[in-house]
Scaffold this active site. Structure first.
Site, PDB file in Angstrom:
ATOM      1  N   HIS A   1      -7.709  43.149 -26.202  1.00 46.78           N
ATOM      2  CA  HIS A   1      -6.412  43.623 -25.706  1.00 46.78           C
ATOM      3  C   HIS A   1      -5.375  42.537 -25.555  1.00 46.78           C
ATOM      4  CE1 HIS A   1      -7.148  47.878 -24.669  1.00 46.78           C
ATOM      5  NE2 HIS A   1      -8.406  47.497 -24.606  1.00 46.78           N
TER       6      HIS A   1
ATOM      7  N   LYS B   1       7.036  49.090 -16.564  1.00 44.47           N
ATOM      8  CA  LYS B   1       5.774  48.479 -16.997  1.00 44.47           C
ATOM      9  C   LYS B   1       5.422  47.412 -15.973  1.00 44.47           C
ATOM     10  CE  LYS B   1       7.915  47.525 -20.897  1.00 44.47           C
ATOM     11  NZ  LYS B   1       6.998  47.859 -21.977  1.00 44.47           N
TER      12      LYS B   1
ATOM     13  N   THR C   1       2.074  50.912 -24.900  1.00 38.27           N
ATOM     14  CA  THR C   1       1.973  52.363 -25.087  1.00 38.27           C
ATOM     15  C   THR C   1       3.154  53.047 -24.414  1.00 38.27           C
ATOM     16  OG1 THR C   1       0.498  52.418 -23.163  1.00 38.27           O
ATOM     17  CG2 THR C   1      -0.533  52.532 -25.347  1.00 38.27           C
TER      18      THR C   1
ATOM     19  N   LYS D   1       5.383  56.527 -25.400  1.00 39.32           N
ATOM     20  CA  LYS D   1       5.740  57.634 -24.493  1.00 39.32           C
ATOM     21  C   LYS D   1       7.245  57.852 -24.497  1.00 39.32           C
ATOM     22  CE  LYS D   1       2.030  55.994 -21.554  1.00 39.32           C
ATOM     23  NZ  LYS D   1       1.800  55.146 -20.364  1.00 39.32           N
TER      24      LYS D   1
HETATM   25  C1  LIG Z   1       1.901  53.781 -20.201  1.00 39.00           C
HETATM   26  C2  LIG Z   1       1.745  53.154 -18.898  1.00 39.00           C
HETATM   27  C3  LIG Z   1       1.643  51.756 -18.806  1.00 39.00           C
HETATM   28  C4  LIG Z   1       1.732  50.841 -20.019  1.00 39.00           C
HETATM   29  O1  LIG Z   1       3.085  50.558 -20.277  1.00 39.00           O
HETATM   30  P1  LIG Z   1       3.518  49.368 -21.279  1.00 39.00           P
HETATM   31  O2  LIG Z   1       4.994  49.576 -21.404  1.00 39.00           O
HETATM   32  O3  LIG Z   1       2.815  49.644 -22.557  1.00 39.00           O
HETATM   33  O4  LIG Z   1       3.152  48.105 -20.652  1.00 39.00           O
HETATM   34  C5  LIG Z   1       1.504  51.185 -17.563  1.00 39.00           C
HETATM   35  N1  LIG Z   1       1.466  51.944 -16.447  1.00 39.00           N
HETATM   36  C6  LIG Z   1       1.584  53.283 -16.490  1.00 39.00           C
HETATM   37  C7  LIG Z   1       1.558  54.060 -15.227  1.00 39.00           C
HETATM   38  C8  LIG Z   1       1.723  53.937 -17.714  1.00 39.00           C
HETATM   39  O5  LIG Z   1       1.809  55.266 -17.746  1.00 39.00           O
END
Ligand SMILES: *Cc1c(COP(=O)(O)O)cnc(C)c1O
Length: 855
Positions: free
Chosen positions: A403, A594, A701, A705
């Protein structure tokens, strides 16, 4: 080959996972399996054991009384949540039983997903949605005079993870169940999940997350499913075998949570382990009147599953952390082998050859990589297989997902700590390493430097066990999580291993579940899509492509924009409730949510905010009104990340109060970013900030979203942004900044941040304001360390190098937003091209290329 020993699990009598019937059903032969429904001999194979369920409203009413012992008059909102959850849970369990039976009967190859984190969020609405009874639930609640949305809000998030890595595990569970893959997630039932963040005086305050305070309807305690876990002690040599003696013992007890798939009948399990003392308390101390000491040992052992380490992308090398890792891995592997042995008789060593045909174990990062040594321990020491034979099995079973490339996140343990805690496993690792280095030396003779670099034991600064190397050596496949990341893995971190094991490294780009992140989080957009292209996209996201022509349909654009506006209004209401800040819903909602980390560059975003502020103060015309929203937690020990949070809040306080700014710019810190918050934030976003330094974000990720919910991306060519650009088209995304090779070039050619500072007046003004205490009048030097990092200490993440490009790109973003119709067209095209980023696609890749399992 010695006589095969009986499995030594403490639960030898418990052959099944979810069924408590004592009779062990005979394994059905092929012809009997087709006739399973009419089998009456064994209760456990008879499907009709679940009674018919009542209509939802009636069931909720009954559960309120019989499960919660509450009358309608006395019921609190939480009681109604409980009653609704018990009701939906009954429907889940009905299918869960059938799934467990079918796995037991058909004996398919199973996937075990080992992860120290599962960030699953709330269960009620997701379970109802996946079972297709969300409408019944809503109607049932309103028939009882209750509002479903308020009821759902009573559920505390299961926050058993930090961020992306834990959420990925949760999305994967959803996809595996939806795709009918026989899979079990294994992890730890932390008593305290991710801390709750509040912002006080602009600063992050961490509060314990006692998520189990009101109980957890979605878990089933299994006091009969327990395993003995050993720590400490030492190794003695017997006749041709080793024995681990004088160890301390801890009991791992199983708790099962259902994982309902979407639109089918599969309900898989998430099995979480809780630590229990091997003895209630020490009676000797108790009898001596030494009560405190009597319970001391018990408290110490139960600490193992007490808290989730709130660290993201960094390592602290604490003994308790290694204990957590071994604790859950050992329990899981004992459980996996017990399940295997309960249906397969191992008369002689060769019988074990089918083990890799029946189990695949995926290691989510290096956290469970001790599993490689534990499997050897179980097969060689406990089940008495020959070493070489066992090793061949192990490498066919394990696969490892990397990761991160960042050196501070690569787990190592000192040999001293490791050997004290797990003496036998250290010996096993030495032997694995000896044979591995022997093999390397054979294929690449005369290269001692290579041996040093790839050794599982790092001898360069004290002796340390490199967990990533153990994972690579012990796995048949190693994958990165986005195309760029996997390529960089091969070129840098694992370049030697790529030479030694050609073909072992591969890529599986991450994905997200469209059930939670579209259907559940964005019912408005889901309804619009359903009307346009039918319901098929929920289970098959490739169908979402069908909306492409609608980007040119004015009517559809209008409807799409209306959905976005409603989602922004929903978010604005939430923000006002949480922070008191009133927002202009027509402004551009520019969102970065994030974990707070220097490499993710929230600070670069702040530099843009202050730049805009200065332009507004200078009376510049035509600036697009913006609301810049930040959210995310900083690791409690990560001082710089917490300073960045404070700076954001200090900047927000000045800008939001400045009458000259008014509606043109607002800055919001959304407290306690978690899954349930994310479900409101993503649909309410116009602009997705994905601005990490190229080469630092493995995948991301959140970026997926955002796009799936119709936000446009401003981002660097980093992680999965690269593939998002490929999918949506360069002209439908805002890419800026240095590329990964350019980052390397700039660093190699003597990067001097002062060059950028002196040559860019806007940048200079922004940095001077922060340095001079413009945003921290009461403590003018507060942000000197931030400024020092950017100017004096080399600006590790190249914010100044990317600043001009970022600002110029943000200007283009602002301009485009003034053409709402064109903006909406691009947003629709983003949604239309997100098929690749479904976790169903990712799980399809794992199933086909790594696990070799079928639905
Ligand atoms: C998707 C998600 C993350 C990951 O977000 P990144 O922008 O990829 O770092 C972290 N926390 C929550 C609650 C999420 O839903």
């Amino acid at each position: 080959m010695k006589t095969p020993a009986k499995p030594k699990a403490t639960t030898s009598s418990i052959a099944k996972d979810t069924l408590t019937t004592a009779a062990k059903p005979k394994r059905a032969s092929k012809s009997a399996a087709t006739d399973a429904k009419s089998t009456t001999k064994s209760k456990a194979t008879k499907v009709g054991i679940v009674p018919k369920l009542s209509p939802v409203d009636q069931a909720i009413q009954n559960h309120l009384i019989f499960s919660s012992f509450k009358t309608n008059a006395a019921a609190t909102p939480r009681d109604w949540y409980d009653a609704a959850s018990y009701t939906i849970r009954d429907h889940v369990v009905e299918r869960w039983v059938k799934t467990a039976e079918s796995y037991y009967r058909d004996d398919p190859k199973r996937v075990y997903y080992l992860s120290l984190e599962f960030l699953i969020g709330r269960m009620l609405s997701n379970a109802a949605l996946n079972l297709g009874i969300n409408k019944e639930l809503k109607d049932g609640m309103s028939a009882l005079g209750r509002d479903l949305e308020n009821t759902v809000e009573m559920e505390t998030d299961a926050a058993l993870g930090n961020g992306g890595l834990g959420r990925l595990a949760a999305c994967f569970l959803d996809s595996m169940a939806t795709m009918d893959i026989p899979a079990t997630g294994y992890g730890i039932r932390y008593e305290y999940g991710m801390f709750k963040q509040t912002i006080e005086n602009g600063q992050q305050i961490e509060n314990p997350d006692n998520w189990l305070r009101y109980g957890n309807i979605w878990e089933f305690q299994r006091p009969e499913v327990t395993y003995d876990i050993k720590f400490y002690g030492h190794v003695v040599c017997g006749e041709g075998s080793q024995h681990w003696v004088d160890a301390e013992h801890v009991v791992a007890m199983a708790y099962d949570m259902p994982v309902p798939g979407y639109g089918g009948d599969t309900v898989n399990s998430l099995r979480l382990w809780s630590a229990k003392a091997a003895r209630e308390f020490d009676l000797r101390h108790f009898n001596d009147g030494n009560f405190e000491q009597a319970v001391q040992e018990r408290n110490d052992t139960e600490n193992i599953s007490k808290v989730l380490y709130p660290n993201d992308a960094s390592v602290l090398g604490k003994e308790l952390r290694l204990k957590q890792q071994y604790f859950f891995v050992s329990a899981s592997i004992q459980d996996i082998l017990r399940r295997f042995l309960s249906t397969h008789e191992m008369k002689k060593q060769a019988d074990w050859n089918i083990l890799p045909d029946k189990i695949a174990i995926q290691l989510n990062d290096t956290h469970p990589s001790i599993g490689v040594a534990e499997m050897m321990y179980q097969l060689v020491d406990v089940h008495r297989l020959d070493w070489d034979f066992a090793w061949k099995l192990v490498v066919k079973i394990f696969a490892y997902t990397n990761h991160t490339l960042m050196p501070e996140a690569l787990e190592t343990w000192t040999v001293d700590l490791f050997g004290r805690l797990l003496p036998r496993h250290l010996d096993i690792i030495y032997k694995i390493n000896f044979e591995f280095l022997h093999m390397v030396n054979h294929h690449f003779p005369g290269d001692p430097e290579l041996l040093k670099r790839v050794s599982i034991i790092d001898e360069s600064n004290g002796r340390r066990v490199r967990m990533a190397h153990l994972a690579v050596v012990g796995s048949h496949t190693v994958n990165g999580v986005a195309a760029l990341h996997s390529q960089l893995l091969k070129q840098h971190l694992f370049a030697d291993f790529d030479r030694i094991y050609p073909g072992k490294m591969t890529n599986v780009t991450n994905g997200i579940t469209p059930r939670r992140w579209l259907n559940q989080a964005n019912p408005g957009l889901t309804a619009l899509l359903e009307k346009a292209i039918g319901k098929g996209f929920k289970k098959d996201l490739t169908q979402i492509k069908k909306i492409t022509p609608l980007a040119n349909d004015a009517e559809f654009r209008k409807a799409f924009a209306a959905v976005k506006h409603a989602n922004k209004a929903r978010l604005a209401a939430k923000i006002e409730q949480k922070t008191g800040i009133k927002l202009n819903v027509n402004s551009l909602f520019d969102v970065q949510i994030k974990r707070i980390h220097e490499y993710k560059r929230q600070l670069l975003n702040v530099l843009h905010v202050i730049t805009l502020y200065n332009r507004i103060r200078n009376g510049e015309k035509g600036i697009t009104p913006r609301t810049v929203i930040f959210g995310g937690k900083a690791a409690p020990g990560y001082w710089m990340a917490k300073q960045i949070i404070r700076l954001i809040n200090d900047v927000a306080a000045i800008i939001n109060e400045d009458v000259a700014v008014g509606d043109q710019l607002k800055v919001v810190y959304y407290p306690n970013y978690e899954v349930s918050a994310a479900e409101i934030l993503f649909p309410g976003s116009d602009l997705s900030e994905q601005i990490s330094t190229a080469g630092t974000e493995a995948s991301g990720t959140g970026n997926m979203k955002m796009s799936l919910n119709g936000a446009l991306t401003i981002g660097t060519l980093d992680g999965a942004n690269v593939e998002i650009m490929e999918e949506v088209g360069e002209e439908h995304i805002f890419i800026f900044g240095l590329t990964t090779p350019q980052v390397a070039e700039v660093k190699a050619s003597g990067y001097n941040p002062y060059d950028y500072y002196h040559s860019n007046p806007e940048l200079k003004q922004v940095l001077d304001m922060i340095a001079n205490g413009f945003f921290s009048i009461e403590e003018p030097n507060r942000y000197q360390p931030i400024i020092d990092n950017l100017l004096k200490n080399g600006d590790q993440y190249l914010l100044l190098a990317d600043y001009a490009s970022y600002i110029e790109t943000q200007d283009r973003v602002g301009k485009l937003y003034q053409h709402q119709d064109e903006w909406t067209r691009l947003a629709i095209l983003n949604v239309a091209n997100m098929a690749k980023f479904s976790s169903d696609r990712a799980i399809g890749d794992y199933a086909k290329n790594i696990w070799h399992v079928k639905s």
